[in-house]
Design an enzyme around this catalytic site. Structure first.
Site, PDB file in Angstrom:
ATOM      1  N   SER A  52       1.072  -1.367  -0.081  1.00  0.00           N
ATOM      2  CA  SER A  52       0.085   0.149   0.015  1.00  0.00           C
ATOM      3  C   SER A  52       0.832   1.201  -0.159  1.00  0.00           C
ATOM      4  O   SER A  52       1.625   1.545  -0.711  1.00  0.00           O
ATOM      5  CB  SER A  52      -0.976   0.090   1.275  1.00  0.00           C
ATOM      6  OG  SER A  52      -2.180   0.914   1.050  1.00  0.00           O
ATOM      7  N   ASP A 166      -6.230  -3.669  -1.802  1.00  0.00           N
ATOM      8  CA  ASP A 166      -5.050  -3.406  -1.091  1.00  0.00           C
ATOM      9  C   ASP A 166      -4.115  -4.616  -0.338  1.00  0.00           C
ATOM     10  O   ASP A 166      -4.881  -5.593   0.167  1.00  0.00           O
ATOM     11  CB  ASP A 166      -5.565  -2.868   0.295  1.00  0.00           C
ATOM     12  CG  ASP A 166      -4.472  -1.832   1.007  1.00  0.00           C
ATOM     13  OD1 ASP A 166      -3.487  -2.685   1.767  1.00  0.00           O
ATOM     14  OD2 ASP A 166      -4.486  -0.707   1.092  1.00  0.00           O
TER      15      ASP A 166
END
Length: 296
Positions: A52, A166
């Site tokens: 991320s 994610d």
């Protein structure tokens, strides 16, 4: 000197680093301060892995363009942050996520991962299978865009039959994915932790203090105890707890030589306008962690 003591002492003098950067939203801006402190202290980052925001910052460094990215981030204020949010009317996401990538590409052009200055990988999650997806080839921005696709907030990335979201959901601190060489130091910067118990205690203390005020006492009686736990905060808290637990498990399985643990309860996922504060926290925490490591 015992063998393991000799190994430990030898590592203390090593300046070669395999660096791992965690997920954490805007809190990941602390990664930049950490990297600058590492390099200023004489450490050489020869490989990097991130998830991320860690994938984003790590990618900028691996491309040799972290200074350009820093200069751009310093221009961020609340209005500019909002201008980069391309809101969407959709059942599965709030923002498209294309505008922020386009803006970054104007500052740092895309490049293939295999052409970066150092080995790099980014982590995403396949929402269809639940499997971890490791990007170590292809477009840098495609890897970053997949890795930052926070569920419900950003539009997932579709790649063939895969729906990528994610990477923090499966591997928020990819200690097991960074490329390592013999004798290097495994370092990790983790900004995904939260002191939830501390927050509970602080809230209790504030409530007790407010009881002394007649106005605040009245407000506390009117508002329910769970007024601060709405749909957004509950979802955010749920994801944060899961990510934090997974990060702690990763640390146990693959213990880093140096762990720079930076829990930050005061900052949230979208505090990108607080670059200077977050940078300073990362730099200071890294300085302290390195000093502690050297004096062990």
């Amino acid at each position: 000197m015992a063998f393991f003591d000799w190994i430990t002492d030898k590592k203390k003098h090593s300046k070669e680093v395999a660096l791992v950067l965690s997920t954490g939203g805007a809190r990941g801006l602390a990664h930049i301060g950490a990297i600058d402190q590492l390099t200023a202290t004489g450490y050489h980052i020869h490989s990097i892995a991130g998830t991320s925001m860690g994938a984003l910052v790590g990618g900028m460094y691996a491309a040799g363009r972290l200074d350009d990215f820093k200069a751009w981030m310093k221009t961020m204020d609340r209005r500019k942050v909002i201008s980069l949010m391309d809101f969407a009317l959709s059942l599965n996401h709030i923002m498209k996520g294309d505008r922020i990538i386009a803006a970054m590409m104007e500052v740092v052009p895309d490049v293939n991962i295999e052409n970066l200055n150092i080995p790099y990988c980014a982590i995403a999650t396949d929402a269809v299978t639940g499997n971890e997806v490791v990007f170590n080839r292809g477009s840098l921005y495609e890897a970053i865009r997949a890795s930052i696709s926070l569920p419900l907030f950003f539009n997932p990335v579709r790649s063939g039959e895969r729906i990528l979201i994610d990477g923090g959901l499966v591997n928020p601190l990819p200690l097991n994915r960074v490329k390592r060489e013999k004798g290097d130091l495994l370092m990790a910067v983790n900004v995904s932790g939260h002191d939830y118990q501390g927050q509970v205690e602080l809230r209790r203390m504030l409530r007790e203090q407010n009881e002394k005020s007649k106005v605040m006492a009245l407000i506390n009686k009117i508002l329910p105890d769970d007024a601060d736990m709405n749909y957004y905060t509950l979802l955010n808290r749920t994801i944060s707890i899961m990510i934090n637990r997974n990060a702690q498990q990763a640390i146990k399985i693959t213990p880093p030589d140096v762990l720079i643990d930076i829990p930050m309860n005061r900052y949230n996922t979208f505090d990108f306008d607080k670059y200077n504060r977050l940078y300073a926290i990362g730099a200071n925490k890294t300085k302290n962690a390195l000093e502690k490591f050297q004096t062990k």
